[in-house]
Design an enzyme around this catalytic site. Sequence first.
Site, mmCIF file in Angstrom:
data_model
loop_
_atom_site.group_PDB
_atom_site.id
_atom_site.type_symbol
_atom_site.label_atom_id
_atom_site.label_comp_id
_atom_site.label_asym_id
_atom_site.label_seq_id
_atom_site.Cartn_x
_atom_site.Cartn_y
_atom_site.Cartn_z
ATOM 1 N N ARG A 70 -13.374 -8.406 1.742
ATOM 2 C CA ARG A 70 -12.143 -8.174 1.557
ATOM 3 C C ARG A 70 -11.265 -9.475 1.992
ATOM 4 O O ARG A 70 -10.313 -9.936 1.003
ATOM 5 C CB ARG A 70 -11.549 -7.235 2.300
ATOM 6 C CG ARG A 70 -12.034 -5.804 1.957
ATOM 7 C CD ARG A 70 -11.469 -5.225 0.638
ATOM 8 N NE ARG A 70 -10.095 -5.060 0.479
ATOM 9 C CZ ARG A 70 -9.273 -4.016 0.890
ATOM 10 N NH1 ARG A 70 -9.914 -3.031 1.264
ATOM 11 N NH2 ARG A 70 -8.026 -4.349 0.749
ATOM 12 N N GLN A 112 -10.177 -4.094 -3.102
ATOM 13 C CA GLN A 112 -11.407 -3.582 -2.860
ATOM 14 C C GLN A 112 -12.493 -3.784 -3.841
ATOM 15 O O GLN A 112 -13.681 -4.125 -3.356
ATOM 16 C CB GLN A 112 -11.225 -2.117 -2.470
ATOM 17 C CG GLN A 112 -12.691 -1.290 -1.989
ATOM 18 C CD GLN A 112 -13.123 -2.035 -0.666
ATOM 19 O OE1 GLN A 112 -12.375 -1.903 0.225
ATOM 20 N NE2 GLN A 112 -14.095 -2.424 -0.714
ATOM 21 N N HIS A 145 -7.557 0.517 -6.730
ATOM 22 C CA HIS A 145 -7.738 0.017 -5.589
ATOM 23 C C HIS A 145 -8.409 -1.600 -5.695
ATOM 24 O O HIS A 145 -9.634 -1.789 -5.517
ATOM 25 C CB HIS A 145 -8.556 0.577 -4.334
ATOM 26 C CG HIS A 145 -8.782 0.310 -3.139
ATOM 27 N ND1 HIS A 145 -7.874 -0.671 -2.633
ATOM 28 C CD2 HIS A 145 -9.095 0.858 -1.838
ATOM 29 C CE1 HIS A 145 -7.928 -0.951 -1.247
ATOM 30 N NE2 HIS A 145 -8.655 -0.353 -1.014
ATOM 31 N N CYS A 178 -16.381 1.646 0.566
ATOM 32 C CA CYS A 178 -15.051 0.917 0.981
ATOM 33 C C CYS A 178 -14.544 0.767 2.437
ATOM 34 O O CYS A 178 -13.942 0.153 3.023
ATOM 35 C CB CYS A 178 -13.952 1.092 -0.009
ATOM 36 S SG CYS A 178 -13.428 2.974 0.154
ATOM 37 N N ARG A 192 0.909 -1.096 -0.081
ATOM 38 C CA ARG A 192 -0.107 -0.017 0.025
ATOM 39 C C ARG A 192 0.937 1.212 0.091
ATOM 40 O O ARG A 192 1.713 1.195 0.846
ATOM 41 C CB ARG A 192 -0.909 0.011 1.505
ATOM 42 C CG ARG A 192 -1.497 1.395 1.423
ATOM 43 C CD ARG A 192 -2.562 1.378 2.277
ATOM 44 N NE ARG A 192 -4.029 0.781 1.826
ATOM 45 C CZ ARG A 192 -5.083 0.751 2.340
ATOM 46 N NH1 ARG A 192 -5.371 1.530 3.350
ATOM 47 N NH2 ARG A 192 -6.213 0.053 1.894
ATOM 48 N N ASP A 213 -17.094 6.998 -1.954
ATOM 49 C CA ASP A 213 -15.868 6.973 -1.164
ATOM 50 C C ASP A 213 -15.731 8.365 -0.572
ATOM 51 O O ASP A 213 -16.502 9.336 -0.876
ATOM 52 C CB ASP A 213 -14.435 6.700 -2.103
ATOM 53 C CG ASP A 213 -13.309 6.296 -1.313
ATOM 54 O OD1 ASP A 213 -13.296 6.184 -0.155
ATOM 55 O OD2 ASP A 213 -12.104 6.339 -1.853
HETATM 56 N N1 CP Z 1 -10.918 0.267 2.370
HETATM 57 C C1 CP Z 1 -9.790 0.066 2.637
HETATM 58 O O1 CP Z 1 -8.892 -0.177 2.012
HETATM 59 O O2 CP Z 1 -9.835 -0.040 4.191
HETATM 60 P P1 CP Z 1 -8.387 0.359 4.868
HETATM 61 O O3 CP Z 1 -7.812 1.672 4.619
HETATM 62 O O4 CP Z 1 -8.560 0.334 6.275
HETATM 63 O O5 CP Z 1 -7.440 -0.819 4.615
#
Ligand code: CP
Length: 315
Positions: free
Chosen positions: A298, A138, A135, A270, A108, A230
């Site tokens: 997820r 997700q 992403h 998300c 990430r 989002d």
């Molecule tokens: N939706 C998502 O990626 O959550 P986090 O940022 O908590 O990993």
Amino acid sequence: MNMLKKKRDFLTISDFSKDEILETIELAEKLKYETKNGIQHHHLTGKTLGMLFRKASTRTRISFEVGMYQLGGKALFLDANDTQMKNGEIIQDTARVLSRYLDGIMIRTYSHKEVEDLAEYSSIPVINGLTNDQHPCQVMADLMTIKEYKNKLEGLKTAFIGDGHNMANSVIEGCLRVGMDIAVATPKGFEPANHILEKARGIEKTSSGRLYLCNDPKEAAASADVVITDVWESRGIEEDKNIRRKLFKDFQINSELMKITQKDAMVLHCLPARREEEITTEVFEQHQKEIFEEAENRLHVQKAILVKLMSYNNH
Ligand code: CP
């Protein structure tokens, strides 16, 4: 005979064909059933996933870590600031070192190019756990959740309301790949980037799904089967928060907007969510069941991705 296969990465949804997306969701459904019924599935015994983070996370970190444990493997949490990356070790060298210890890397970070470089220089699979551009994990969970509730994907209409950023980009790619229509409503100036739109137009050539872009949330939400949003600060630009609140104020999922969707429309987010900004508390609570199912999925869909990418000897 130990056949050495070329390693695969999952950096965007398009790294999987339509068939592979659907097969991965089917495997995730099986793994979900087995997990809930106490049936062990140690597909990745002895395998280790490195989880490299430059940004905070609740869902991504925990679901990947628990997923590897449930698959009989191990996950290592690597805060980039606690590695030599903080002191300037380049991603190309980090990739080649990590490939000597690990069986897969989940990352990430901010820059999508960094993930592409990591994948290019790694001899092990790399999974994108969020960049400024995409992403994909997700959106795999979103597609799995939509299929669970609607029993199909192809032919449905999704509306994405909000910032034309990483979530919007992966929703566009995911919907088109599986033959769903996707309508995206953003404020003017916040549309998805040109390279995303060019890629989408390319996918449309072999898909029954169509992309519609507009600056009116009502136009996008009309007759939608699924509504996705989002946070408005998804680009992580905190300094212009107040300006954004003004620009995005009409791009809220609220009960007025939900009146023009299909009666049984789903709402997905998300998470984390900011109540009374991109979504009202009322709509969030009305749809909390599918939103938290999406969060749970997820875990299941990422396990399926891990099995698909890591269950062979890739060194
Ligand atoms: N939706 C998502 O990626 O959550 P986090 O940022 O908590 O990993």
